[in-house]
Design an enzyme around this catalytic site. Structure first.
Site, PDB file in Angstrom:
ATOM      1  N   LYS A  50       0.859  -1.199   0.000  1.00 26.07           N
ATOM      2  CA  LYS A  50       0.000   0.000   0.000  1.00 26.07           C
ATOM      3  C   LYS A  50       0.887   1.238   0.000  1.00 26.07           C
ATOM      4  CE  LYS A  50      -1.640   2.950   2.886  1.00 26.07           C
ATOM      5  NZ  LYS A  50      -1.716   4.158   2.057  1.00 26.07           N
ATOM      6  N   GLU A 100      10.527   1.911   9.902  1.00 27.25           N
ATOM      7  CA  GLU A 100      11.482   2.967   9.542  1.00 27.25           C
ATOM      8  C   GLU A 100      10.747   4.274   9.776  1.00 27.25           C
ATOM      9  OE1 GLU A 100      14.516   2.495   8.742  1.00 27.25           O
ATOM     10  OE2 GLU A 100      14.534   0.369   8.231  1.00 27.25           O
ATOM     11  N   CYS A 104      13.811  11.729   5.810  1.00 27.91           N
ATOM     12  CA  CYS A 104      13.848  11.275   7.209  1.00 27.91           C
ATOM     13  C   CYS A 104      15.251  11.353   7.792  1.00 27.91           C
ATOM     14  CB  CYS A 104      13.287   9.866   7.323  1.00 27.91           C
ATOM     15  SG  CYS A 104      13.997   8.763   6.120  1.00 27.91           S
ATOM     16  N   GLU A 150      10.598  16.611  14.529  1.00 31.08           N
ATOM     17  CA  GLU A 150      10.886  16.445  13.104  1.00 31.08           C
ATOM     18  C   GLU A 150       9.976  17.395  12.335  1.00 31.08           C
ATOM     19  OE1 GLU A 150       9.599  12.870  10.973  1.00 31.08           O
ATOM     20  OE2 GLU A 150      11.646  12.776  10.219  1.00 31.08           O
TER      21      GLU A 150
HETATM   22  P1  NAD Z   1       2.403   8.601   7.723  1.00 33.91           P
HETATM   23  O1  NAD Z   1       2.777   7.812   8.909  1.00 33.91           O
HETATM   24  O2  NAD Z   1       1.286   9.544   7.834  1.00 33.91           O
HETATM   25  O3  NAD Z   1       1.995   7.642   6.514  1.00 33.91           O
HETATM   26  C1  NAD Z   1       2.815   6.606   6.069  1.00 33.91           C
HETATM   27  C2  NAD Z   1       1.948   5.508   5.486  1.00 33.91           C
HETATM   28  O4  NAD Z   1       1.140   4.964   6.530  1.00 33.91           O
HETATM   29  C3  NAD Z   1       0.993   5.978   4.402  1.00 33.91           C
HETATM   30  O5  NAD Z   1       0.900   4.996   3.402  1.00 33.91           O
HETATM   31  C4  NAD Z   1      -0.324   6.092   5.156  1.00 33.91           C
HETATM   32  O6  NAD Z   1      -1.451   5.936   4.330  1.00 33.91           O
HETATM   33  C5  NAD Z   1      -0.209   4.950   6.130  1.00 33.91           C
HETATM   34  N1  NAD Z   1      -1.073   5.069   7.314  1.00 33.91           N
HETATM   35  C6  NAD Z   1      -1.539   6.218   7.899  1.00 33.91           C
HETATM   36  N2  NAD Z   1      -2.305   5.902   8.967  1.00 33.91           N
HETATM   37  C7  NAD Z   1      -2.308   4.548   9.060  1.00 33.91           C
HETATM   38  C8  NAD Z   1      -2.914   3.624   9.970  1.00 33.91           C
HETATM   39  N3  NAD Z   1      -3.667   4.029  10.989  1.00 33.91           N
HETATM   40  N4  NAD Z   1      -2.706   2.308   9.781  1.00 33.91           N
HETATM   41  C9  NAD Z   1      -1.928   1.872   8.774  1.00 33.91           C
HETATM   42  N5  NAD Z   1      -1.356   2.695   7.873  1.00 33.91           N
HETATM   43  C10 NAD Z   1      -1.528   4.017   8.020  1.00 33.91           C
HETATM   44  O7  NAD Z   1       3.739   9.271   7.238  1.00 33.91           O
HETATM   45  P2  NAD Z   1       3.920  10.244   5.991  1.00 33.91           P
HETATM   46  O8  NAD Z   1       3.337  11.550   6.390  1.00 33.91           O
HETATM   47  O9  NAD Z   1       3.462   9.598   4.745  1.00 33.91           O
HETATM   48  O10 NAD Z   1       5.512  10.308   5.898  1.00 33.91           O
HETATM   49  C11 NAD Z   1       6.270  11.211   6.608  1.00 33.91           C
HETATM   50  C12 NAD Z   1       6.942  10.535   7.793  1.00 33.91           C
HETATM   51  O11 NAD Z   1       7.640   9.354   7.400  1.00 33.91           O
HETATM   52  C13 NAD Z   1       7.990  11.375   8.444  1.00 33.91           C
HETATM   53  O12 NAD Z   1       7.833  11.335   9.841  1.00 33.91           O
HETATM   54  C14 NAD Z   1       9.300  10.723   8.056  1.00 33.91           C
HETATM   55  O13 NAD Z   1      10.374  10.922   8.894  1.00 33.91           O
HETATM   56  C15 NAD Z   1       8.938   9.314   7.982  1.00 33.91           C
HETATM   57  N6  NAD Z   1       9.864   8.605   7.099  1.00 33.91           N
HETATM   58  C16 NAD Z   1      10.771   7.730   7.624  1.00 33.91           C
HETATM   59  C17 NAD Z   1      11.668   7.080   6.803  1.00 33.91           C
HETATM   60  C18 NAD Z   1      12.671   6.098   7.328  1.00 33.91           C
HETATM   61  O14 NAD Z   1      13.148   5.285   6.566  1.00 33.91           O
HETATM   62  N7  NAD Z   1      13.011   6.119   8.574  1.00 33.91           N
HETATM   63  C19 NAD Z   1      11.633   7.307   5.445  1.00 33.91           C
HETATM   64  C20 NAD Z   1      10.710   8.213   4.956  1.00 33.91           C
HETATM   65  C21 NAD Z   1       9.810   8.838   5.798  1.00 33.91           C
END
Ligand code: NAD
Length: 469
Positions: free
Chosen positions: A172, A247, A281, A377
């Site tokens: 997804k 991650e 990130c 962040e």
């Molecule tokens: P997010 O957590 O909002 O969403 C990530 C994914 O999770 C999306 O596909 C979203 O649809 C899904 N999601 C949201 N709510 C959910 C739930 N209740 N159950 C299951 N899935 C759900 O994050 P974002 O806003 O898309 O990304 C930004 C964040 O990601 C930042 O905090 C960033 O640091 C982090 N990030 C970390 C890494 C890493 O490798 N450590 C890499 C990239 C981004």
């Protein structure tokens, strides 16, 4: 050119109509126009995809390694043929400037996938410990949930490793940048992958993401995204004791020691902090500078930030694109508005293009290490500069974070390496050491659990069995 209106899901090796006729619009963050859509998947679509992945598992897991490697090699070639299109689509849905999109958003996942095709072709290692034969096996059906900031790289880091280790996958992608994952499904179709080993269900987090996290027949959930969502996914998976790898976010420190090559350390540091408009990130969002270099570093960082050209991601002169969404822009502006440090570049009144979700590259000096600016962040082009007087103090400030994903140290090689060893993070670059896409990648503390990329990333998707004889 690839269609940007996608009406079907890739399940069981075929394009199938989704259960619901609802669609999710995809916005171009530069023009602020909705230019495409994907299906809003449902829990029923997830059930179908999990059944297909389960049915495909024995065949894929038991295939000779050379054949699995050949299949991933075909997938890599089909995806590589789409490299320009990948960069274009990520430019449209995320706003990454085209040059960076080509190198990072398209080039990096292709490199990672080529590595996994090679690893897949090697039989899984076995070892003998006393009277035990230790063997590796796939974990099973993997649910992969990814964010929007490196939308293909984050997908490939999971899909490449999971498939190489003999698992099958239900993917997804983020609902904000879902289109590039459809290019991967196009490539899977062209590569004639065994049906059901890779399934794509687009949709929102609360619907499709939650259905994956809580699905009784998904053996492991591999998640990249925010710490808050990672926590929710862990809770859902804990009910059935499913394996979870996470991650998550970061607040990495760029430590500039006394005697460092200051010009290089600041320039590379600012470039790192603002890569992908700060939506990275691993971004080094805290610049820690020894007091002897402090004033010069602040001046240099401010000048570098002010030199960025903001604009259309498809204009070759653009170095900084918009943020991914209006919500993200407003979130970042909120941090700037609440900040009580000394603003030395950018800020809310700095000029930005008339359309697009822009925030000007912003630098704060004299930042309190305990303040919101230094602890949260921000995920935008905002850099915080903090002074220190000794290596010990630098280490203490760098480690004063609930995150531990990445970081950098500049100084004489021996001293910088000694400081790097003391940082509680999953990765540290010393004196500009380059990112290595085959080295283990992941976080300490609230930056995550587990590692991605290379052989360590593959091991994350394996079970280990001891056979006594
Ligand atoms: P997010 O957590 O909002 O969403 C990530 C994914 O999770 C999306 O596909 C979203 O649809 C899904 N999601 C949201 N709510 C959910 C739930 N209740 N159950 C299951 N899935 C759900 O994050 P974002 O806003 O898309 O990304 C930004 C964040 O990601 C930042 O905090 C960033 O640091 C982090 N990030 C970390 C890494 C890493 O490798 N450590 C890499 C990239 C981004």
């Amino acid at each position: 050119m690839t269609p940007v209106h996608r009406d079907e899901l890739w399940i069981g090796g075929a394009w199938v109509p989704p259960e619901s006729s609802e669609r999710i619009g995809v916005e171009n963050p530069y023009t602020e126009e909705v230019f495409g859509h994907v299906p809003a998947g449902t829990a029923e679509d997830v059930n179908l995809a999990v059944s297909a992945a389960r049915a495909a598992l024995p065949g894929w897991a038991n295939l000779p390694a050379a054949e699995r490697g050949a299949a991933l090699g075909r997938l890599h070639r089909a995806l590589a043929a789409r490299a320009d299109e990948i960069a274009r689509i990520v430019g449209l849905e995320l706003g990454t400037p085209l040059k960076i999109a080509k190198a990072v958003q398209a080039g990096l996942p292709l490199t990672v996938l080529a590595g996994y095709a090679e690893l897949a072709a090697q039989p899984w290692a076995e070892e003998t410990i006393g009277n035990s034969l230790v063997v590796h096996e796939p974990v099973g059906v993997i649910g992969a949930i990814t964010p929007w900031n490196y939308p293909l790289h984050q997908v490939i880091a999971k899909v490449g490793a999971a498939l190489a280790a003999g698992n099958t996958v239900v993917l997804k992608p983020s609902e904000m940048t879902p289109l590039v994952a459809f290019l991967l499904a196009d490539a899977a179709a062209e590569a004639d992958l065994p049906p059901g080993i890779l399934n794509l269900v687009s949709g929102t987090g609360p619907v499709v993401g939650a259905a994956i996290a809580g699905h009784p027949d998904i053996d492991m959930v591999s998640f990249t995204g925010s710490t808050a969502t990672g926590r929710a996914i862990s809770h859902a998976a804990a009910d059935r004791v499913a394996r979870v790898s996470l991650e998550l976010g970061g607040k990495s420190a760029n430590v500039i020691l006394e005697g460092a090559d200051l010009v290089k350390a600041v320039k590379v540091g600012v470039g790192n902090a603002f890569l992908n408009s700060g939506q990275t990130c691993t971004a080094w969002t805290r610049m820690l500078v020894h007091r002897v270099h402090y004033d010069e570093a602040v001046e240099l960082a401010a000048k570098t930030a002010a030199g960025y050209t903001l604009g259309d991601p498809f204009d070759p002169a653009t170095r900084l694109g918009p943020l991914a969404s209006a919500v993200q822009r407003d979130r970042v502006r909120g941090f700037i508005e609440r900040a009580s440090a000394r603003l030395v570049a950018g800020g809310l009144d700095a000029p930005v293009p008339a359309t697009g979700h822009f925030v000007a590259p912003t630098v704060f000096a004299d930042v309190d290490p305990d303040s919101e600016l230094a602890q949260e962040e921000i995920f935008g082009p905002v850099l915080s500069i903090i002074g220190f007087d000794s290596d010990d103090e630098a280490v203490a400030i760098a480690n004063n974070s609930r995150y531990g994903l990445a970081g950098a140290v500049w100084g004489s090689d021996e001293r910088a390496l000694a400081v790097a060893r003391r940082l509680r993070t999953g990765a540290v670059d010393v004196n500009g050491g380059a990112f290595n896409p085959f080295a283990p990648f992941g976080g300490y503390k609230q930056s995550g659990i587990g590692r991605e990329l290379g052989a360590y990333g593959l091991a994350e998707f394996q079970q280990v069995k001891a056979i006594q004889q």
